[in-house]
Design a protein around this motif. Structure first.
Motif: not given
Length: 179
Positions: A88-93, A108-113
């Motif tokens: 998601l765009p607001w996630n921290n890696n 995993r939480n990843m920033n999509s940008v």
């Protein structure tokens, strides 16, 4: 006269079975032989990580070991990996992982940008870590680290590809000889 397309379609199960058997042998064959014939153990050292990702999730540790003054390397350990990734765009890696026996759970939480992920195996086995390496004394290059794939997996993979080949041969026999 039989058309080329009809012959090709009828040979397709044999072709698919043969290719799958070859691929399975190339993937599992060396490790299978290493597990059966390994009779010696030594200590190896993690000197790096593989370039390609294993199961699209981790880079395997590259383990160097010495046998009779000659250096060899192998990759491992290989885990059964279960990955859950949220982009998601607001996630921290962030990467969290849990090891249970031969299973590695990765969350995993990843920033999509700009998504960056760490390799959990680099935390579990940092550079310089000592790991047991099992190898075949006649061919020390055939080795595995800690645990290879289960022999049940190898038998199932070989058996299913042989089943496809035999089905294809039976199918061809039924079409061309029992007409």
């Amino acid at each position: 006269m039989i058309s080329f397309l009809k012959v090709f379609v009828n040979f397709l199960p044999v072709i698919i079975g043969g290719i799958s058997f070859l691929v399975i042998y190339l993937i599992y064959g060396r490790r299978y032989i290493a597990k059966i014939k390994s009779d010696t153990q030594t200590e190896g050292t993690v000197i790096g990580y593989s370039i390609l990702q294993y199961n699209n999730a981790v880079n395997l540790p590259k383990v160097e070991y010495t046998v009779q003054g000659k250096k060899y390397h192998t990759y491992g350990p290989r885990y059964f990996i279960l990955t859950k990734t949220r982009k998601l765009p607001w996630n921290n890696n962030e990467t969290n992982y849990l090891v249970k026996g031969k299973k590695l759970y990765i969350n995993r939480n990843m920033n999509s940008v700009v998504g960056v992920s760490i390799n959990p195996l680099s935390n579990l086995y940092p550079m310089g870590t000592k790991l047991p390496v099992h190898y075949w004394s006649k061919k020390p290059k055939r080795a595995y680290v800690l645990f290879p794939e289960s022999l049940k997996t190898v038998y199932f993979a070989f058996g299913s590809s042989l089943l496809i080949i035999f089905y294809g041969i039976y199918h061809l026999y039924k079409i061309y000889y029992l007409m």
